[in-house]
Every structure is written in C-alpha cells, then in structure tokens.
Design an enzyme around this catalytic site. Structure first.
Site, PDB file in Angstrom:
ATOM      1  N   TYR A 289      -1.960  17.919  11.708  1.00 56.11           N
ATOM      2  CA  TYR A 289      -2.255  16.541  11.331  1.00 56.11           C
ATOM      3  C   TYR A 289      -2.511  15.738  12.599  1.00 56.11           C
ATOM      4  O   TYR A 289      -3.112  16.237  13.536  1.00 56.11           O
ATOM      5  CB  TYR A 289      -1.147  15.953  10.435  1.00 56.11           C
ATOM      6  CG  TYR A 289      -1.721  14.845   9.580  1.00 56.11           C
ATOM      7  CD1 TYR A 289      -2.728  15.128   8.657  1.00 56.11           C
ATOM      8  CD2 TYR A 289      -1.316  13.537   9.721  1.00 56.11           C
ATOM      9  CE1 TYR A 289      -3.314  14.119   7.899  1.00 56.11           C
ATOM     10  CE2 TYR A 289      -1.892  12.520   8.965  1.00 56.11           C
ATOM     11  CZ  TYR A 289      -2.887  12.823   8.063  1.00 56.11           C
ATOM     12  OH  TYR A 289      -3.467  11.820   7.332  1.00 56.11           O
TER      13      TYR A 289
ATOM     14  N   ARG B 255     -12.686   5.503   6.150  1.00 57.01           N
ATOM     15  CA  ARG B 255     -11.840   4.960   7.226  1.00 57.01           C
ATOM     16  C   ARG B 255     -10.835   6.036   7.639  1.00 57.01           C
ATOM     17  O   ARG B 255      -9.659   5.968   7.314  1.00 57.01           O
ATOM     18  CB  ARG B 255     -11.114   3.689   6.762  1.00 57.01           C
ATOM     19  CG  ARG B 255     -10.486   2.917   7.931  1.00 57.01           C
ATOM     20  CD  ARG B 255      -9.251   2.167   7.493  1.00 57.01           C
ATOM     21  NE  ARG B 255      -8.190   3.046   7.047  1.00 57.01           N
ATOM     22  CZ  ARG B 255      -7.266   3.583   7.856  1.00 57.01           C
ATOM     23  NH1 ARG B 255      -7.294   3.351   9.151  1.00 57.01           N
ATOM     24  NH2 ARG B 255      -6.336   4.376   7.369  1.00 57.01           N
TER      25      ARG B 255
ATOM     26  N   LYS C 156      -2.816  16.260   4.681  1.00 61.95           N
ATOM     27  CA  LYS C 156      -1.707  15.576   4.009  1.00 61.95           C
ATOM     28  C   LYS C 156      -0.980  16.523   3.053  1.00 61.95           C
ATOM     29  O   LYS C 156       0.259  16.524   2.968  1.00 61.95           O
ATOM     30  CB  LYS C 156      -2.224  14.347   3.254  1.00 61.95           C
ATOM     31  CG  LYS C 156      -2.392  13.112   4.136  1.00 61.95           C
ATOM     32  CD  LYS C 156      -1.029  12.534   4.525  1.00 61.95           C
ATOM     33  CE  LYS C 156      -1.122  11.415   5.535  1.00 61.95           C
ATOM     34  NZ  LYS C 156      -1.351  10.103   4.956  1.00 61.95           N
TER      35      LYS C 156
ATOM     36  N   GLU D   5      -6.150   7.858  -0.122  1.00 64.55           N
ATOM     37  CA  GLU D   5      -6.002   8.098   1.315  1.00 64.55           C
ATOM     38  C   GLU D   5      -7.262   7.719   2.091  1.00 64.55           C
ATOM     39  O   GLU D   5      -8.378   8.145   1.750  1.00 64.55           O
ATOM     40  CB  GLU D   5      -5.705   9.588   1.563  1.00 64.55           C
ATOM     41  CG  GLU D   5      -5.356   9.933   2.989  1.00 64.55           C
ATOM     42  CD  GLU D   5      -4.011   9.390   3.424  1.00 64.55           C
ATOM     43  OE1 GLU D   5      -3.844   9.126   4.627  1.00 64.55           O
ATOM     44  OE2 GLU D   5      -3.125   9.225   2.574  1.00 64.55           O
ATOM     45  N   ASP D   6      -7.083   6.894   3.132  1.00 60.11           N
ATOM     46  CA  ASP D   6      -8.127   6.574   4.109  1.00 60.11           C
ATOM     47  C   ASP D   6      -9.397   5.997   3.486  1.00 60.11           C
ATOM     48  O   ASP D   6     -10.520   6.384   3.831  1.00 60.11           O
ATOM     49  CB  ASP D   6      -8.452   7.808   4.963  1.00 60.11           C
ATOM     50  CG  ASP D   6      -7.418   7.986   6.071  1.00 60.11           C
ATOM     51  OD1 ASP D   6      -6.424   7.254   6.098  1.00 60.11           O
ATOM     52  OD2 ASP D   6      -7.602   8.882   6.919  1.00 60.11           O
TER      53      ASP D   6
ATOM     54  N   ASP E 221      -0.866   5.827   0.536  1.00 55.90           N
ATOM     55  CA  ASP E 221       0.014   6.093   1.678  1.00 55.90           C
ATOM     56  C   ASP E 221      -0.292   5.191   2.857  1.00 55.90           C
ATOM     57  O   ASP E 221       0.607   4.757   3.566  1.00 55.90           O
ATOM     58  CB  ASP E 221      -0.104   7.564   2.090  1.00 55.90           C
ATOM     59  CG  ASP E 221       0.813   7.894   3.254  1.00 55.90           C
ATOM     60  OD1 ASP E 221       2.007   7.557   3.177  1.00 55.90           O
ATOM     61  OD2 ASP E 221       0.335   8.471   4.242  1.00 55.90           O
ATOM     62  N   ASP E 222      -1.577   4.872   3.073  1.00 56.00           N
ATOM     63  CA  ASP E 222      -1.940   4.007   4.205  1.00 56.00           C
ATOM     64  C   ASP E 222      -1.286   2.635   4.072  1.00 56.00           C
ATOM     65  O   ASP E 222      -0.923   2.012   5.077  1.00 56.00           O
ATOM     66  CB  ASP E 222      -3.462   3.829   4.281  1.00 56.00           C
ATOM     67  CG  ASP E 222      -4.189   5.140   4.473  1.00 56.00           C
ATOM     68  OD1 ASP E 222      -3.781   5.897   5.366  1.00 56.00           O
ATOM     69  OD2 ASP E 222      -5.141   5.411   3.736  1.00 56.00           O
TER      70      ASP E 222
ATOM     71  N   ASN F 275      -3.403   5.321  15.290  1.00 51.56           N
ATOM     72  CA  ASN F 275      -3.698   6.693  15.678  1.00 51.56           C
ATOM     73  C   ASN F 275      -5.164   6.997  15.358  1.00 51.56           C
ATOM     74  O   ASN F 275      -5.799   6.245  14.622  1.00 51.56           O
ATOM     75  CB  ASN F 275      -2.739   7.681  14.984  1.00 51.56           C
ATOM     76  CG  ASN F 275      -2.707   7.533  13.478  1.00 51.56           C
ATOM     77  OD1 ASN F 275      -3.741   7.426  12.838  1.00 51.56           O
ATOM     78  ND2 ASN F 275      -1.520   7.525  12.904  1.00 51.56           N
TER      79      ASN F 275
END
Length: 572
Positions: A111, A164, A182, A253-254, A276-277, A426
């Site tokens: 990850y 993203r 993930k 996610e993202d 989760d973000d 990150n």
C-alpha cells in the site's frame, strides 16, 4: 461459497479442512488451493499431483524463506510490489503469511507509498486480472457484469473511479491498484477471507493526457464522463450491487472530493456503505489527536484544531472532531468554533467568493477576524491563521509538499507548548513537512504523526518512532464489524467508537517512543476490538440484531481468516 473448495470441520477431530473440487494442475492454478511444494505426500497421491511438483516437500517456513529471498533480490520498491502481486496470484496463503510475518516491511510495499507508483504504472506492470472492471460503455448491463464474479456473497467491495488517487490525481484505470491494495489490507489486518473480497473499478475515462497518449494504456481512451451521465452510471452500479450482492459492505475509495461526499450522502442509507477517505481518515486522525493528550496533557474539549486543507478528508476529520468535542461536553456551536481550515486560498472565510457548500460549515465569519493583524484580509495565510487562532493541533490534508514550512511550524511552537503536528498527505512526496523538520523546528516539542511511513528520527539524543496515522488501523475493523454484524447502516458514531478504541490501544511503551499509534504487529487484535465496538454500537442504534451481543468476541474471532495451510480432502 467458493466454487473451488469449501471449508469444513472434521466431526471426529473438530479441526478444519478444505474439501476441494479440483485435481492436478487445476488445483495448482487456483491461488487459494495452491500449496506449491507444501503439498504432503498423501495429498499429492489423492489429488493427482505426483510429477507436477518437485519431489521435495517444503514446509511453510521454508517457502517463506524462499519467497522472502526473492522479494529482497528485487532491485526497486516497484519491483518488490510486482513480485508480491505475482506471489498473491500464485499462492494467497503464502503471500498473506509473508505479509503477516513481516508486516512493518511489507505494508509500505503493498500500500502507501509504493502503491502510488504502481497505480501510475498500472498498464505497464499488469499481469493478471483481479476484481471487476465496469466501463461506462457497459451501461445497462452492470448487473450482468457483476454476476461474472465467481463469489456469490462477497464480504466487502471497494470501488473507485480513479479520479483522486492518493495525492496523485487522475490515474484512470490505474486507480484499480487502490481497491486491490485496500482489500489486501482487509485480509492482512482484519482477517477478511481473501476469496470473499471484491475490488471494482468504475472506468468513466480519464482526463490525464499522459495516460491517453500512452499506447499501452488499458482503460477507456476517452475524456472523463461527468454530470448526469456519470451519476446515472453510479446509480445503476449501486442498484446492481443491492440486487446481486445484497449482503456486501461497500466502501467508496479515492473519488474526487465533491463526488466522494455526494455519493456517501446519496447512498449511505440505501446499503451498508462508507467512505474511508472521509470517515476512516477522520477516525484514525481523531484517535491520534486523543492519544496526543496523553503526552501533551489537557482535555479534549479545550483543544483548537486547524486543518491545512479543506477537501473531503479535512471535512470528515472536522466533523468527527466536533462530534468528539460534543461528546466531551461542548455544545455544537462551541465545538464548531474550535475548528478552522486553511486551503490554497488562505483561511476559509464566509465572505470568500464562490465558497463551496461543503467548506461553509467551518468557514470563519468576518466578525471573528475583524481585529486580526494580517497582510491581506482577503487571503489570510496559514502562519497568520496560527498566530491569531492559537491552535493546539495542526493537521495537514493538502497534498502539498512544504505546506507546513519552517515559519508555520515555528508559529505553532510559539502559541503552544506541545504543538500537535500531523502532516498526513501521502504518498511521502506530498507530506506537508517531514517529522524530522517538525521536531527540529520546535526543539523536539512537537507531537508528530504522519500519513505515510517515515523512519525513526534522532533528535538531541532521543529516538522518536514516528507513528503512522494509517487508515488501516480503522477501516479493516469497521468493515469486519459491518460484515459479521450484518449492519444495515454505518453511522458516524461507529467511527467515533472506533477512534476511541484505537486511542485506547496505544500502550505507554508507544507513547514513551513518541508514537501515537500501536505497533503494526498488534493490528489484528485492534481490528477485532474495533469490529466488536462497531457491532455493539450498531445494536444500540438498531442497525444490527441484538442477538449478536451473545458471544460477540468469539463470533468475530471465528470469522477472521488466518493464512495457514489446511489439510485437503478431495470432494466429488
């Protein structure tokens, strides 16, 4: 049920075994039934494997030694990522056992930060399909495509549209590396059975000109579809998930920040889902802020939080921090007054032209800044905001390297005896500052956690272990709890409970090293505790069956898969 095998329990011994429906080479081509050289003689006989393997029977320890030797021989981090991906495609038990045994070394490879480069190079390092790819050209057939997945009842689905990715922006189909990574952490950190997890890529095109010009690019070669057509596709996807996989937990996610918040609010009451973000990042950050007070002292309700960044992650952190302050005794107005945000346009204020709706909640009013000494009232810098607001906690989600400059960090040290500084962006190249700089600029007084892994820092004869504010402390346990508890809804209060559980798991030995987070070696136990906390909150809120409370800890433990070879028995 997996079409290749079923886990059963021997009624005489009480021990589990795999009833396998494949033989010979077919068995070796299935990553969850392939033991490689680990098949014992009697299984080689029963399953038609003699001659298909070298004669030596190698136990798991020997296989681990060989796999690790090959891993170490890879020359670059990306080469090591590719090696591990190939191992996962070949032998999942060996792959996850290697990660389990060397979790501190392996997690940054599978990850962050290496997964960022893997997403950028996805079309060039692609080896074997994993998960499902849903292109917008498949509109009207999404449910049909979902039914191509062999597992009929996935535990957790992680989905992205690749727009993203970490701090790297639009990676198109390369964003698939994130759901794959993930879900790897779901298994590693919380024991989700790997054959039940499902990564999904929603390919709606890309606006990344470099990818569109790459002849090896594997995604749809078209600009991103947006607006009503995009939303109709996402809507069809959610309807299809509800129909085909009604028991699955869905993790967003993202997605781009506006889409991330929109999809979460649009669908969180329709199926068991979370982002989760937004929510996972919020919980792990708030856990770190709670733990920091065990070093800095003071009460949570007396803290003032300044966020460097105002996107989806910042919004999630701010909202959960407010919830924690309210839970500690403040009213919502008082709690909101203790949270501010600075983005690239300066301090977020209500008078800003074209202020986005999602930023307005934590925007400062003109009356609040009327007497501030600033160079330009229309663009108040991060340093000026610190000197006037006097925050005790500074959290970065800006994806802008250097955003926490020396002047900024020294301003934090000037207004607070033990400033809490979290450069969370990150991959590592996007961190707002390094932990070494934060400690040096505050003469060792800063309490630091980061979003990406950093090596320990030596400062004036003291060694600081830098705790990683890593979502993997939170989302695997939340997903495990949602799956085992068959939750109908994932509430914000569940994430607050998860944050408290994680903060309470930080040992005095961790704090003595300057770390606000536990050692990764304890993460399965922490995920178990978080899953139980989430289910208990679900029962309290009416989102789970009250009967689950009986023997809850054992129920969750039994659901957690561990990477070990089980005896095989052929089944017709």
């Amino acid at each position: 049920m997996n079409p290749s095998f079923t886990t059963k329990v021997d009624p005489q011994t009480g021990l589990p075994y795999l009833a396998v429906r494949k033989r010979g080479r077919d068995l070796l081509l299935e990553p969850l039934t392939n033991k490689g050289t680990g098949f014992p003689f009697e299984e080689r006989t029963a399953l038609g494997l003699h001659g298909l393997l070298p004669p030596k029977i190698a136990d798991l320890d020997e296989q681990l030694a060989r796999a690790y030797e090959n891993h170490r021989s890879a020359k670059t981090p990306l080469d090591r990522y590719v090696h591990l991906a190939s191992l996962q495609d070949r032998n999942e038990v060996l792959f996850f056992r290697l990660l389990h045994e060397r979790i501190d070394e392996m997690m940054p490879i599978v990850y962050t930060p290496v997964v960022g480069e893997a997403c950028q190079r996805f079309s060039h390092i692609y080896r074997q399909s994993r998960g499902l790819y849903l292109g917008i050209d498949q509109r009207g057939r999404v449910a049909e495509v979902l039914r191509n997945f062999p597992m009929r009842a996935p535990s957790v689905i992680v989905v992205t549209d690749g727009e993203r990715i970490l701090g790297l922006g639009d990676q198109g189909i390369g964003g698939m590396g994130i759901p794959i990574g993930k879900l790897c952490l779901y298994t590693l950190c919380a024991g989700l059975p790997p054959d039940t997890t499902l990564p999904i890529m929603l390919d709606v095109g890309t606006d990344n000109a470099e990818l569109l010009a790459d002849p090896l690019y594997l995604g749809l070669r078209q600009p991103r579809v947006r607006g009503e057509a995009y939303q109709a596709f996402v809507d069809e996807f959610v309807v299809a998930v509800k129909a085909v996989f009604p028991g699955a937990v869905l993790q967003w996610e993202d997605f781009l920040k506006e889409n991330a918040m929109h999809q979460l609010l649009r669908f969180r009451t329709q199926l068991c889902s979370f982002n989760d973000d937004i929510q996972g990042t919020a919980a792990v950050t708030v856990a770190g802020l709670m733990a920091s007070l065990r070093i800095a002292g003071g009460r949570l309700q007396d803290q003032r939080l300044l966020l460097g960044g105002a996107g989806a992650s910042a919004q999630g952190i701010a909202q959960l921090f407010v919830a924690a302050l309210v839970d500690a005794g403040l009213d919502r107005k008082q709690a909101h007054e203790r949270v501010s945000m600075v983005d690239r346009g300066g301090l977020v204020v209500k008078s800003r032209p074209h202020l986005e709706d999602f930023k307005a909640e934590f925007a400062r009013g003109d009356g609040e800044i009327a007497d501030w000494q600033v160079a330009d009232r229309a663009r108040i810098s991060l340093e000026e905001a610190i000197l006037n607001l006097r925050p005790t906690m500074l959290v970065g989600t800006s994806a802008t390297a250097g955003f926490f400059s020396e002047r900024v960090v020294k301003a934090m040290a000037a207004v607070c005896a033990r400033p809490v500084v979290f450069p969370l962006s990150n991959p590592t190249s996007k961190a707002e500052c390094t932990p070494a700089d934060a400690l040096a600029w505050t003469d060792g007084r800063a309490i630091v956690a980061t979003g990406s892994p950093f090596a320990p820092v030596e400062h004036r004869g003291r060694r600081f272990r830098i705790g990683q504010c890593n979502n993997s402390y939170i989302f695997p346990g939340v997903g495990l709890g949602a799956w085992v508890g068959k939750l109908r809804y994932v509430s914000d209060e569940m994430f607050l409970n998860a944050a408290r559980t994680l903060a309470g798991s930080v040992a005095e030995a961790d704090l003595a090293e300057g770390s606000l987070f536990p050692q990764l070696g304890r993460i399965r136990d922490i995920s178990h505790a978080i899953a139980c906390a989430v289910i208990r909150r679900g029962i309290q809120q009416g989102h789970a069956d009250p009967a689950l409370a009986e023997g809850l800890g054992e129920r969750v433990a039994q659901a957690m898969w561990f990477p070990q070879y089980l005896p095989f028995r052929p089944e017709p």
